[in-house]
Design a protein around this motif. Structure first.
Motif, PDB file in Angstrom:
ATOM      1  N   CYS A 169       3.737   3.780  -3.642  1.00 29.72           N
ATOM      2  CA  CYS A 169       3.659   4.058  -4.292  1.00 29.72           C
ATOM      3  C   CYS A 169       3.809   3.629  -5.378  1.00 29.72           C
ATOM      4  O   CYS A 169       3.944   2.852  -6.113  1.00 29.72           O
ATOM      5  N   GLY A 170       1.709   2.867  -5.011  1.00 31.96           N
ATOM      6  CA  GLY A 170       0.847   2.945  -6.114  1.00 31.96           C
ATOM      7  C   GLY A 170       0.631   0.977  -6.091  1.00 31.96           C
ATOM      8  O   GLY A 170       0.620   0.390  -6.848  1.00 31.96           O
ATOM      9  N   ILE A 171       1.801   0.594  -5.741  1.00 24.44           N
ATOM     10  CA  ILE A 171       1.676  -1.408  -5.458  1.00 24.44           C
ATOM     11  C   ILE A 171       0.624  -1.349  -4.388  1.00 24.44           C
ATOM     12  O   ILE A 171       1.130  -1.088  -3.028  1.00 24.44           O
ATOM     13  N   GLY A 172      -0.303  -1.801  -4.399  1.00 24.62           N
ATOM     14  CA  GLY A 172      -1.116  -3.167  -3.215  1.00 24.62           C
ATOM     15  C   GLY A 172      -0.614  -4.513  -2.275  1.00 24.62           C
ATOM     16  O   GLY A 172       0.354  -4.883  -3.442  1.00 24.62           O
ATOM     17  N   THR A 173      -0.520  -4.148  -0.950  1.00 20.94           N
ATOM     18  CA  THR A 173      -0.077  -5.575  -0.856  1.00 20.94           C
ATOM     19  C   THR A 173      -0.955  -5.009   0.466  1.00 20.94           C
ATOM     20  O   THR A 173      -1.824  -5.004   0.797  1.00 20.94           O
ATOM     21  N   LYS A 174      -1.301  -6.932   0.690  1.00 25.63           N
ATOM     22  CA  LYS A 174      -2.120  -7.556   1.022  1.00 25.63           C
ATOM     23  C   LYS A 174      -2.226  -7.099   2.736  1.00 25.63           C
ATOM     24  O   LYS A 174      -1.411  -8.637   3.056  1.00 25.63           O
ATOM     25  N   VAL A 175      -2.629  -6.861   3.379  1.00 25.88           N
ATOM     26  CA  VAL A 175      -2.672  -7.032   4.955  1.00 25.88           C
ATOM     27  C   VAL A 175      -3.426  -7.872   5.658  1.00 25.88           C
ATOM     28  O   VAL A 175      -3.631  -7.967   6.880  1.00 25.88           O
ATOM     29  N   LYS A 176      -4.668  -7.615   4.804  1.00 25.19           N
ATOM     30  CA  LYS A 176      -5.505  -9.347   5.734  1.00 25.19           C
ATOM     31  C   LYS A 176      -6.154  -9.728   4.381  1.00 25.19           C
ATOM     32  O   LYS A 176      -7.146  -8.859   3.157  1.00 25.19           O
ATOM     33  N   GLY A 177      -6.632 -10.595   4.717  1.00 24.85           N
ATOM     34  CA  GLY A 177      -7.579 -11.392   3.573  1.00 24.85           C
ATOM     35  C   GLY A 177      -7.669 -12.771   2.397  1.00 24.85           C
ATOM     36  O   GLY A 177      -6.391 -12.411   2.227  1.00 24.85           O
TER      37      GLY A 177
ATOM     38  N   MET B 116      -8.923   0.003   1.469  1.00 29.33           N
ATOM     39  CA  MET B 116      -8.021   0.686   0.485  1.00 29.33           C
ATOM     40  C   MET B 116      -7.297   1.280   1.298  1.00 29.33           C
ATOM     41  O   MET B 116      -7.874   2.369   1.077  1.00 29.33           O
ATOM     42  N   ILE B 117      -5.887   1.240   1.907  1.00 33.71           N
ATOM     43  CA  ILE B 117      -5.357   2.693   2.603  1.00 33.71           C
ATOM     44  C   ILE B 117      -4.198   2.611   2.126  1.00 33.71           C
ATOM     45  O   ILE B 117      -3.663   1.984   1.181  1.00 33.71           O
ATOM     46  N   GLY B 118      -3.176   3.557   2.930  1.00 33.48           N
ATOM     47  CA  GLY B 118      -2.130   3.874   2.171  1.00 33.48           C
ATOM     48  C   GLY B 118      -2.568   5.447   2.923  1.00 33.48           C
ATOM     49  O   GLY B 118      -2.858   6.008   2.144  1.00 33.48           O
ATOM     50  N   GLY B 119      -0.554   6.296   1.880  1.00 31.36           N
ATOM     51  CA  GLY B 119      -0.597   7.878   2.074  1.00 31.36           C
ATOM     52  C   GLY B 119      -1.189   8.702   1.610  1.00 31.36           C
ATOM     53  O   GLY B 119      -1.777   7.900   0.358  1.00 31.36           O
ATOM     54  N   ALA B 120      -1.116   9.544   1.370  1.00 32.24           N
ATOM     55  CA  ALA B 120      -1.720  10.631  -0.264  1.00 32.24           C
ATOM     56  C   ALA B 120      -0.692  10.140  -0.516  1.00 32.24           C
ATOM     57  O   ALA B 120       0.653   9.995  -1.097  1.00 32.24           O
ATOM     58  N   TYR B 121      -1.633  10.540  -1.983  1.00 31.53           N
ATOM     59  CA  TYR B 121      -0.613  10.298  -3.474  1.00 31.53           C
ATOM     60  C   TYR B 121      -0.597   9.083  -3.992  1.00 31.53           C
ATOM     61  O   TYR B 121       0.704   9.019  -4.237  1.00 31.53           O
ATOM     62  N   GLN B 122      -0.743   8.413  -3.229  1.00 29.65           N
ATOM     63  CA  GLN B 122       0.254   6.576  -3.084  1.00 29.65           C
ATOM     64  C   GLN B 122      -1.072   5.982  -4.766  1.00 29.65           C
ATOM     65  O   GLN B 122      -0.315   4.769  -5.164  1.00 29.65           O
ATOM     66  N   GLY B 123      -1.252   6.403  -5.422  1.00 34.62           N
ATOM     67  CA  GLY B 123      -2.509   5.909  -6.147  1.00 34.62           C
ATOM     68  C   GLY B 123      -3.697   4.667  -5.615  1.00 34.62           C
ATOM     69  O   GLY B 123      -3.824   3.527  -6.533  1.00 34.62           O
ATOM     70  N   LYS B 124      -4.324   5.732  -4.408  1.00 38.72           N
ATOM     71  CA  LYS B 124      -4.982   4.427  -3.606  1.00 38.72           C
ATOM     72  C   LYS B 124      -6.479   4.229  -5.003  1.00 38.72           C
ATOM     73  O   LYS B 124      -6.797   2.456  -4.861  1.00 38.72           O
ATOM     74  N   TYR B 125      -6.482   4.911  -5.120  1.00 37.68           N
ATOM     75  CA  TYR B 125      -7.621   5.265  -5.768  1.00 37.68           C
ATOM     76  C   TYR B 125      -7.567   4.314  -7.202  1.00 37.68           C
ATOM     77  O   TYR B 125      -8.834   3.748  -7.911  1.00 37.68           O
ATOM     78  N   GLU B 126      -6.688   4.554  -8.029  1.00 38.22           N
ATOM     79  CA  GLU B 126      -6.440   3.799  -9.065  1.00 38.22           C
ATOM     80  C   GLU B 126      -5.968   2.618  -8.978  1.00 38.22           C
ATOM     81  O   GLU B 126      -6.454   1.493  -9.787  1.00 38.22           O
ATOM     82  N   TYR B 127      -5.399   2.768  -8.091  1.00 39.05           N
ATOM     83  CA  TYR B 127      -5.086   0.847  -7.586  1.00 39.05           C
ATOM     84  C   TYR B 127      -6.536  -0.082  -7.055  1.00 39.05           C
ATOM     85  O   TYR B 127      -7.316  -0.985  -8.049  1.00 39.05           O
ATOM     86  N   ALA B 128      -7.273   0.710  -6.222  1.00 39.32           N
ATOM     87  CA  ALA B 128      -8.747   0.461  -6.322  1.00 39.32           C
ATOM     88  C   ALA B 128     -10.010  -0.380  -8.155  1.00 39.32           C
ATOM     89  O   ALA B 128     -10.368  -1.095  -7.836  1.00 39.32           O
ATOM     90  N   ARG B 129      -9.933   0.830  -8.681  1.00 43.72           N
ATOM     91  CA  ARG B 129     -10.552   1.162  -9.815  1.00 43.72           C
ATOM     92  C   ARG B 129      -9.891  -0.412 -10.750  1.00 43.72           C
ATOM     93  O   ARG B 129     -11.321  -0.667 -11.402  1.00 43.72           O
TER      94      ARG B 129
ATOM     95  N   VAL C 291     -11.319  -4.856  11.255  1.00 47.66           N
ATOM     96  CA  VAL C 291     -11.516  -5.714  12.010  1.00 47.66           C
ATOM     97  C   VAL C 291     -13.167  -6.242  11.023  1.00 47.66           C
ATOM     98  O   VAL C 291     -13.037  -7.678  10.854  1.00 47.66           O
ATOM     99  N   TYR C 292     -14.196  -5.799  10.298  1.00 47.87           N
ATOM    100  CA  TYR C 292     -15.290  -6.286   9.350  1.00 47.87           C
ATOM    101  C   TYR C 292     -14.701  -6.418   8.030  1.00 47.87           C
ATOM    102  O   TYR C 292     -16.024  -7.680   7.528  1.00 47.87           O
ATOM    103  N   ALA C 293     -13.828  -5.743   7.473  1.00 48.46           N
ATOM    104  CA  ALA C 293     -13.473  -6.252   6.276  1.00 48.46           C
ATOM    105  C   ALA C 293     -12.931  -7.407   6.007  1.00 48.46           C
ATOM    106  O   ALA C 293     -12.843  -8.015   7.092  1.00 48.46           O
ATOM    107  N   ASP C 294     -13.272  -8.507   4.918  1.00 43.90           N
ATOM    108  CA  ASP C 294     -13.059  -9.201   4.287  1.00 43.90           C
ATOM    109  C   ASP C 294     -11.409  -9.365   3.440  1.00 43.90           C
ATOM    110  O   ASP C 294     -10.519 -10.484   3.690  1.00 43.90           O
ATOM    111  N   LYS C 295     -11.076  -8.140   3.142  1.00 43.23           N
ATOM    112  CA  LYS C 295      -9.846  -7.666   2.928  1.00 43.23           C
ATOM    113  C   LYS C 295      -9.255  -6.158   3.250  1.00 43.23           C
ATOM    114  O   LYS C 295      -9.868  -5.235   3.158  1.00 43.23           O
TER     115      LYS C 295
END
Lengths: 193, 122
Positions: free
Chosen positions: B114-122, B1-14, B104-108
């Protein structure tokens, strides 16, 4: 009242993309498009650049309204779409405005030049509520913001706090938006629809 | 789960993985990462290891072997001007290289803007 949030890096083509969205979706209406400009004109070079852009947009059917702070007060007449550009300027204008200096008080702040948490909350509300108020005055609001978060460069604490505030505002606007697009080198990536 | 700082990554992952427990890359022990379910502030973990003079070259491969189900949240920090400070330059480059190998190893792989995830792999 559809909200479309457009983000991207500097020079990514997000402004042209945003203009296009308004023009192509709403050409059939008689009323003009409105462009809400938020950049405070400082210096001759900037003023000339602003004037040039205003003339270009006039050709596309946009009337320009300048509003640097207190967006909530803005009343836009009958229109065929509003373009608000951009959230990163508006956020900085609200955060660093001089007429609200009293809210920046506190002895710690006077040494470091930092802004108090009250000023952050106020700026957050001013920008988010201002944008939402604007959305209620049109069928189609396109909001341009800026991606300044994918970097590490030893920023000052104050700049880091600004980045944090802008990130929070962007997340909130994206939540409220019907459509979110990130423009990458002129290519629109739809991240919410 | 990647992205810029303060984009709500952790909340999105949780929201995506509501039932797993997390460790914080700013405070966890070095070895915790090989047994945890998930880590946030992964870039800070790398920064701390580098500041302690530890090599992170084997880290991605070892994670793939020993903890292949891990969920990782990391800031993307390589989109700006190359920093003047030497450590910052190396840190920035290392985060990029380690995350690229992990991808490379990741399944996803998801990228959050802006708090919204886009799938780039998987």
């Amino acid at each position: 009242m559809m909200i479309h949030l457009v983000t991207g890096g500097s020079g990514s083509g997000k402004s042209s993309y945003a203009e296009e969205q308004i023009v192509k979706e709403n050409r059939r209406y008689d009323a003009p498009f409105f462009y809400v400009a938020t950049m405070i004109p400082r210096g001759e070079e900037t003023k000339e650049k602003i004037k040039r852009h205003q003339m270009q947009r006039l050709d596309l059917g946009f009337l320009t309204v300048e509003k640097y702070v207190d967006l909530e007060e803005l009343k836009i007449p009958d229109n065929a779409g509003i373009l608000l550009e951009c959230i990163s300027n508006l956020t900085a204008n609200e955060l660093y405005r001089e007429d609200k200096q009293s809210e920046r008080g506190g002895k710690e702040e006077s040494d470091s030049g930092e802004v108090s948490s009250g000023a952050y909350d106020r700026a957050y509300r001013a920008v988010v509520n201002g944008a939402l108020k604007l959305s209620r005055q049109t069928e189609h609001l396109v909001i341009v913001t800026n991606e300044v978060h994918s970097d590490v460069n030893g920023y000052s604490r104050e700049t880091e706090n600004y980045r944090k505030l802008l990130g929070k505002i962007n997340c909130e606007l994206a939540k409220k938006a019907d459509q979110v697009t990130e423009v990458v080198y002129g290519i629109p990536m739809e991240i919410k629809r | 789960m990647i992205g810029g700082a303060y984009q709500g990554k952790y909340e999105y992952a949780r929201r995506m993985y509501p039932d797993i427990s997390w460790i914080d890359g700013q405070t966890c022990e070095e070895e915790d990462i090989y047994s945890c379910s998930a880590i946030f502030h992964f870039h800070s973990y790398l920064e701390r290891m580098m500041r302690q003079g530890k090599s992170v070259r084997e880290l991605a491969g070892r994670l793939a072997d020993e903890n292949p189900d891990i969920v990782i949240v990391s800031d993307e920090i390589g989109y700006g001007i190359v920093p003047v400070d030497r450590f910052e330059r190396e840190y920035r480059e290392t985060v990029g290289r380690v995350c690229t190998e992990l991808a490379v190893y990741a399944d996803k792989v998801f990228r959050v803007v802006c708090g919204i995830g886009t799938k780039v792999k998987g």
